[in-house]
Design a protein around this motif. Sequence first.
Motif, PDB file in Angstrom:
ATOM      1  N   ASP A 296       0.675  -1.149  -0.046  1.00 15.66           N
ATOM      2  CA  ASP A 296      -0.015   0.002   0.247  1.00 15.66           C
ATOM      3  C   ASP A 296       0.859   1.150   0.078  1.00 15.66           C
ATOM      4  O   ASP A 296       2.211   1.211   0.153  1.00 15.66           O
ATOM      5  CB  ASP A 296      -1.041  -0.190   1.168  1.00 15.66           C
ATOM      6  CG  ASP A 296      -0.151  -0.037   2.649  1.00 15.66           C
ATOM      7  OD1 ASP A 296       1.015   0.412   2.430  1.00 15.66           O
ATOM      8  OD2 ASP A 296      -0.841  -0.226   3.627  1.00 15.66           O
ATOM      9  N   GLY A 297       0.303   2.454  -0.054  1.00 18.69           N
ATOM     10  CA  GLY A 297       0.947   3.764  -0.228  1.00 18.69           C
ATOM     11  C   GLY A 297       1.725   3.993   1.139  1.00 18.69           C
ATOM     12  O   GLY A 297       2.822   4.519   1.124  1.00 18.69           O
ATOM     13  N   TYR A 298       1.198   3.833   2.188  1.00 22.17           N
ATOM     14  CA  TYR A 298       1.806   3.923   3.503  1.00 22.17           C
ATOM     15  C   TYR A 298       3.157   3.157   3.433  1.00 22.17           C
ATOM     16  O   TYR A 298       4.410   3.736   3.889  1.00 22.17           O
ATOM     17  CB  TYR A 298       1.026   3.613   4.729  1.00 22.17           C
ATOM     18  CG  TYR A 298      -0.453   4.553   4.814  1.00 22.17           C
ATOM     19  CD1 TYR A 298      -0.163   5.741   4.232  1.00 22.17           C
ATOM     20  CD2 TYR A 298      -1.190   4.052   5.698  1.00 22.17           C
ATOM     21  CE1 TYR A 298      -1.172   6.543   4.496  1.00 22.17           C
ATOM     22  CE2 TYR A 298      -2.132   4.649   5.851  1.00 22.17           C
ATOM     23  CZ  TYR A 298      -2.557   6.106   5.212  1.00 22.17           C
ATOM     24  OH  TYR A 298      -3.588   6.975   5.552  1.00 22.17           O
ATOM     25  N   THR A 299       3.213   1.827   3.296  1.00 19.01           N
ATOM     26  CA  THR A 299       4.565   1.119   3.328  1.00 19.01           C
ATOM     27  C   THR A 299       5.330   1.539   2.260  1.00 19.01           C
ATOM     28  O   THR A 299       6.655   1.713   2.404  1.00 19.01           O
ATOM     29  CB  THR A 299       4.167  -0.282   2.868  1.00 19.01           C
ATOM     30  OG1 THR A 299       3.228  -0.870   3.922  1.00 19.01           O
ATOM     31  CG2 THR A 299       5.496  -1.162   3.184  1.00 19.01           C
ATOM     32  N   PHE A 300       4.804   1.929   0.966  1.00 23.39           N
ATOM     33  CA  PHE A 300       5.658   2.572  -0.165  1.00 23.39           C
ATOM     34  C   PHE A 300       6.303   3.733   0.346  1.00 23.39           C
ATOM     35  O   PHE A 300       7.622   3.884   0.210  1.00 23.39           O
ATOM     36  CB  PHE A 300       4.915   2.644  -1.361  1.00 23.39           C
ATOM     37  CG  PHE A 300       5.627   3.666  -2.420  1.00 23.39           C
ATOM     38  CD1 PHE A 300       6.671   2.823  -2.735  1.00 23.39           C
ATOM     39  CD2 PHE A 300       5.057   4.669  -2.638  1.00 23.39           C
ATOM     40  CE1 PHE A 300       7.239   3.467  -4.132  1.00 23.39           C
ATOM     41  CE2 PHE A 300       5.657   5.287  -3.735  1.00 23.39           C
ATOM     42  CZ  PHE A 300       6.867   4.843  -4.484  1.00 23.39           C
ATOM     43  N   ILE A 301       5.700   4.778   0.779  1.00 26.94           N
ATOM     44  CA  ILE A 301       6.207   6.079   1.344  1.00 26.94           C
ATOM     45  C   ILE A 301       7.380   5.821   2.476  1.00 26.94           C
ATOM     46  O   ILE A 301       8.410   6.518   2.719  1.00 26.94           O
ATOM     47  CB  ILE A 301       5.265   6.966   1.685  1.00 26.94           C
ATOM     48  CG1 ILE A 301       4.231   7.230   0.437  1.00 26.94           C
ATOM     49  CG2 ILE A 301       5.736   8.412   2.234  1.00 26.94           C
ATOM     50  CD1 ILE A 301       5.320   7.666  -0.814  1.00 26.94           C
ATOM     51  N   GLN A 302       6.956   4.918   3.260  1.00 30.38           N
ATOM     52  CA  GLN A 302       7.930   4.651   4.478  1.00 30.38           C
ATOM     53  C   GLN A 302       9.317   4.207   3.935  1.00 30.38           C
ATOM     54  O   GLN A 302      10.246   4.637   4.327  1.00 30.38           O
ATOM     55  CB  GLN A 302       7.400   3.505   5.479  1.00 30.38           C
ATOM     56  CG  GLN A 302       6.329   4.076   6.264  1.00 30.38           C
ATOM     57  CD  GLN A 302       5.570   2.847   6.815  1.00 30.38           C
ATOM     58  OE1 GLN A 302       5.938   1.806   7.214  1.00 30.38           O
ATOM     59  NE2 GLN A 302       4.498   3.197   7.583  1.00 30.38           N
ATOM     60  N   ASN A 303       9.101   3.445   2.762  1.00 34.68           N
ATOM     61  CA  ASN A 303      10.488   2.937   2.293  1.00 34.68           C
ATOM     62  C   ASN A 303      11.044   3.954   1.504  1.00 34.68           C
ATOM     63  O   ASN A 303      12.402   3.972   1.540  1.00 34.68           O
ATOM     64  CB  ASN A 303      10.183   1.765   1.173  1.00 34.68           C
ATOM     65  CG  ASN A 303       9.844   0.519   1.850  1.00 34.68           C
ATOM     66  OD1 ASN A 303      10.982  -0.298   1.867  1.00 34.68           O
ATOM     67  ND2 ASN A 303       8.607   0.158   2.056  1.00 34.68           N
TER      68      ASN A 303
END
Length: 214
Positions: free
Chosen positions: A67-74
């Motif tokens: 999801d977008g949250y996990t992507f942006i955390q990376n």
Amino acid sequence: MSDSPNSQGATLLLVDDDPNLILLVRDYLEFRGYDILTAANGAEGLEILANTTPDLIICDVMMPEMDGYTFIQNVRQNPETSWLPVIFLSAKGQTRDRIEGLNQGADVYLVKPFEPEELVAQVESSLSQARRILDHSGMTHKPPTFRVPSYVELTPTETKVVGFVSQGLSNREIAEILKVSQRTVESHVSNMLNKTSLGNRTELARWAMDSGLV
């Protein structure tokens, strides 16, 4: 030429699992002079970021695989990409959802459905803010040294393409001038990035100018 005075050939990464939205947003932003990379989820987005660095990321929140949250955390944890402006797109528009998105690392949170003009305005505002921050830190006054091997050679067509890139033209505009498909231009740019191991179009243009190719 671009209708947007602020696009300057900027490359945007659009991450969304809705193919219809991808098509709509991509066409609209390309018309405004931006070059668009697309990914269907966060995992695909990270694969793209491993090979190139866009100027800004537009990302959906709810996607399969990543999801977008996990992507942006990376994105934020990687020093190479942590500085990138991020615009979240989401159908969840409650105040708590907006706050969560901003807390997760987004710079802007847009609720679907949104007006394309609003997205363009947010893109231009985010890019302008990023440039001001770089100017203030002095980073734009210290151009990086590009360690491209001396044996790297471009084909005549690639030299033409990189010349147009250096002028700030988008892939769409270059394709119209050369009377080829936009995919062909994208392939030439990708090949040059692979040859030189540079991260994005901006670095490619700067290297070409520094090397006297254009």
